[in-house]
Scaffold this motif. Sequence first.
Motif, PDB file in Angstrom:
ATOM      1  N   GLN A 461       0.830  -1.200   0.000  1.00 16.95           N
ATOM      2  CA  GLN A 461       0.000   0.000   0.000  1.00 16.95           C
ATOM      3  C   GLN A 461       0.877   1.268   0.000  1.00 16.95           C
ATOM      4  O   GLN A 461       0.624   2.212  -0.758  1.00 16.95           O
ATOM      5  CB  GLN A 461      -0.933   0.006   1.215  1.00 16.95           C
ATOM      6  N   ILE A 462       1.896   1.290   0.873  1.00 17.92           N
ATOM      7  CA  ILE A 462       2.771   2.468   0.924  1.00 17.92           C
ATOM      8  C   ILE A 462       3.543   2.609  -0.376  1.00 17.92           C
ATOM      9  O   ILE A 462       3.640   3.712  -0.945  1.00 17.92           O
ATOM     10  CB  ILE A 462       3.732   2.374   2.131  1.00 17.92           C
ATOM     11  N   MET A 463       4.089   1.501  -0.874  1.00 15.75           N
ATOM     12  CA  MET A 463       4.852   1.564  -2.123  1.00 15.75           C
ATOM     13  C   MET A 463       3.961   2.010  -3.274  1.00 15.75           C
ATOM     14  O   MET A 463       4.400   2.762  -4.156  1.00 15.75           O
ATOM     15  CB  MET A 463       5.487   0.211  -2.423  1.00 15.75           C
ATOM     16  N   GLY A 464       2.721   1.579  -3.289  1.00 17.73           N
ATOM     17  CA  GLY A 464       1.794   2.004  -4.337  1.00 17.73           C
ATOM     18  C   GLY A 464       1.560   3.502  -4.316  1.00 17.73           C
ATOM     19  O   GLY A 464       1.540   4.165  -5.373  1.00 17.73           O
ATOM     20  N   ARG A 465       1.392   4.063  -3.117  1.00 16.74           N
ATOM     21  CA  ARG A 465       1.203   5.513  -3.002  1.00 16.74           C
ATOM     22  C   ARG A 465       2.464   6.259  -3.441  1.00 16.74           C
ATOM     23  O   ARG A 465       2.390   7.313  -4.088  1.00 16.74           O
ATOM     24  CB  ARG A 465       0.833   5.900  -1.571  1.00 16.74           C
ATOM     25  N   LEU A 466       3.599   5.698  -3.103  1.00 16.36           N
ATOM     26  CA  LEU A 466       4.879   6.314  -3.462  1.00 16.36           C
ATOM     27  C   LEU A 466       5.014   6.418  -4.985  1.00 16.36           C
ATOM     28  O   LEU A 466       5.316   7.497  -5.526  1.00 16.36           O
ATOM     29  CB  LEU A 466       6.023   5.491  -2.865  1.00 16.36           C
ATOM     30  N   VAL A 467       4.823   5.307  -5.679  1.00 11.77           N
ATOM     31  CA  VAL A 467       4.963   5.278  -7.137  1.00 11.77           C
ATOM     32  C   VAL A 467       3.971   6.231  -7.795  1.00 11.77           C
ATOM     33  O   VAL A 467       4.314   6.972  -8.736  1.00 11.77           O
ATOM     34  CB  VAL A 467       4.784   3.845  -7.664  1.00 11.77           C
ATOM     35  N   ASN A 468       2.749   6.251  -7.294  1.00 11.55           N
ATOM     36  CA  ASN A 468       1.727   7.122  -7.867  1.00 11.55           C
ATOM     37  C   ASN A 468       2.101   8.600  -7.717  1.00 11.55           C
ATOM     38  O   ASN A 468       1.928   9.401  -8.654  1.00 11.55           O
ATOM     39  CB  ASN A 468       0.377   6.863  -7.209  1.00 11.55           C
ATOM     40  N   CYS A 469       2.620   8.971  -6.560  1.00 13.38           N
ATOM     41  CA  CYS A 469       2.999  10.369  -6.325  1.00 13.38           C
ATOM     42  C   CYS A 469       4.134  10.787  -7.249  1.00 13.38           C
ATOM     43  O   CYS A 469       4.118  11.887  -7.825  1.00 13.38           O
ATOM     44  CB  CYS A 469       3.416  10.571  -4.867  1.00 13.38           C
ATOM     45  N   VAL A 470       5.151   9.939  -7.397  1.00 17.92           N
ATOM     46  CA  VAL A 470       6.293  10.280  -8.247  1.00 17.92           C
ATOM     47  C   VAL A 470       5.863  10.417  -9.704  1.00 17.92           C
ATOM     48  O   VAL A 470       6.182  11.406 -10.380  1.00 17.92           O
ATOM     49  CB  VAL A 470       7.412   9.216  -8.130  1.00 17.92           C
ATOM     50  N   ASN A 471       5.091   9.437 -10.201  1.00 22.56           N
ATOM     51  CA  ASN A 471       4.723   9.434 -11.628  1.00 22.56           C
ATOM     52  C   ASN A 471       3.707  10.515 -11.984  1.00 22.56           C
ATOM     53  O   ASN A 471       3.657  10.978 -13.118  1.00 22.56           O
ATOM     54  CB  ASN A 471       4.172   8.067 -12.023  1.00 22.56           C
ATOM     55  N   SER A 472       2.868  10.920 -10.999  1.00 22.62           N
ATOM     56  CA  SER A 472       1.832  11.913 -11.279  1.00 22.62           C
ATOM     57  C   SER A 472       2.297  13.333 -11.055  1.00 22.62           C
ATOM     58  O   SER A 472       1.540  14.279 -11.274  1.00 22.62           O
ATOM     59  CB  SER A 472       0.606  11.618 -10.413  1.00 22.62           C
ATOM     60  N   GLY A 473       3.513  13.515 -10.564  1.00 26.69           N
ATOM     61  CA  GLY A 473       4.053  14.856 -10.338  1.00 26.69           C
ATOM     62  C   GLY A 473       3.635  15.493  -9.031  1.00 26.69           C
ATOM     63  O   GLY A 473       3.850  16.689  -8.828  1.00 26.69           O
ATOM     64  N   LYS A 474       3.048  14.709  -8.119  1.00 29.27           N
ATOM     65  CA  LYS A 474       2.617  15.247  -6.840  1.00 29.27           C
ATOM     66  C   LYS A 474       3.779  15.293  -5.849  1.00 29.27           C
ATOM     67  O   LYS A 474       4.699  14.483  -5.911  1.00 29.27           O
ATOM     68  CB  LYS A 474       1.483  14.384  -6.266  1.00 29.27           C
ATOM     69  N   ALA A 475       3.703  16.208  -4.908  1.00 32.76           N
ATOM     70  CA  ALA A 475       4.668  16.276  -3.799  1.00 32.76           C
ATOM     71  C   ALA A 475       3.957  15.758  -2.560  1.00 32.76           C
ATOM     72  O   ALA A 475       3.196  16.489  -1.918  1.00 32.76           O
ATOM     73  CB  ALA A 475       5.164  17.690  -3.595  1.00 32.76           C
TER      74      ALA A 475
END
Length: 478
Positions: A461-475
Amino acid sequence: MARNQSRTPVTGKHRVARRTKIAMGALGLAIAVGALAVAVGTGRTGEASADAADPSFFIDINKVPAGSNVNAALKKKGAQGSFTVDCGTNADGAHHNPDNFIAQPGIKNGAQHLHDYVGNVTTDADSSLKSLLAGDTTCKNGDQSAYFWPVIRIDREDDAANASENQQAKQKQQGKTGDVQQDQSAKDAKAAQEQDQRQRSGQGGGRTGQNAQQQQGDQNQDGQQQDRQGRQQNQQQNQNNQQDQNKNQQQNNQQDQNKNQQQNNQQDQNKNQQQDQNKNQGQAQQEELGGPQGENEEVGDNDGEIIEPESAELKFIGGGAEQVVAMPLGLKILYGDAKQSTNGPKNARPSWTCTGFEDRLTDKYPICPQGSKVERIHAFPNCWDGKNTDSEDHRSHIVFADQQGNCPQGFKNVPQLQVTLVYDVPQDVQQKKQYKVDAFAQEAHNPKSDHDDFGNVMSKQIMGRLVNCVNSGKACAE
């Protein structure tokens, strides 16, 4: 499961243990090897240079070229998102040990230098994925990963010891010079007195006529002869004085050379003994090495006052990649090389800078201007082979992307971990070059040996949120 940590910086602990032990050891050694050992041990002639970082390891941050941050160009490429994990700073020093379950698995105190840990609170030499999954963590979002790096120490005592030794040496040399000058002055006064007596004895009168003239002639001749003899005697005296002075200087130089040679021999003997000890320890792979000693948790040549980071930012970024994929559970990554003097510079990375100067990095200890703080930036490898969580050399399975952010063929871009550590090192300590990173003995506190370690124990779950934030340009920050 998370256990929060205070961000209040710890400025260190009182240093007692190792200095006291060395002084006691030197006193005992003096009984066997004589007064020289006392001078070396209690005067710490060799100890200060052995424990402190070489002054050549330091540099004014203003002299580091702007734009020398090797990570800056990649940050502008690819995915611009980020994911920051708040795991504290180990501010209370609750989690220290000289273990490394990645590079020296199963060997207690195998790192031979002390690490700061955040994240998983159970991390030690015997850690495994199973044990880490069962451990608590300091990370607020429950990340059970292991993050650890060598501690920084400051050492004010070396400066005081060196100043005292330099003053003693100066006074001793002044004393020698004064003795030579006094001897020369006494010899010159004696020669002048003898010359005056000879001149007075050559003067006389009362006689007249030829006898008086003959006597005057004889006296003049005697006076001239006495003058010549006086000049010869003065010349000879000056030669003797010069010879005495040269002899004294040669004797002093010889004594100093003998003393230095004896000290060097003693230091070489101690060094050889330490090398033999390290070799024996290395051969006994399963034996426990010497652990931390005293209040300062001193290990080997790593002594001094521990200073914890004022802040520790754990941020995952794109590292130049357009898209990143999830890290596998149990992935182990090394940054830098703790044994760069042995292995060569291939894996060593410039890590050091000052706050406000992040556009530049150096492989030396920075001396920062007033208002700026010492900073370490560790940007980890980010190209995974897609199969292995570790490799025989602990490096081949994950390597750095190229300057365009691309991975070697068959490798995949994973999020790049960037650890940024800020230290409130006092200005006088920086100026006097009195701080250093813990290291293996052969590194002699070389800042090029700076390194960092990471073991991924994030949930899906944490890794999924991490990847999504990096790829979507979110901080993102958790």
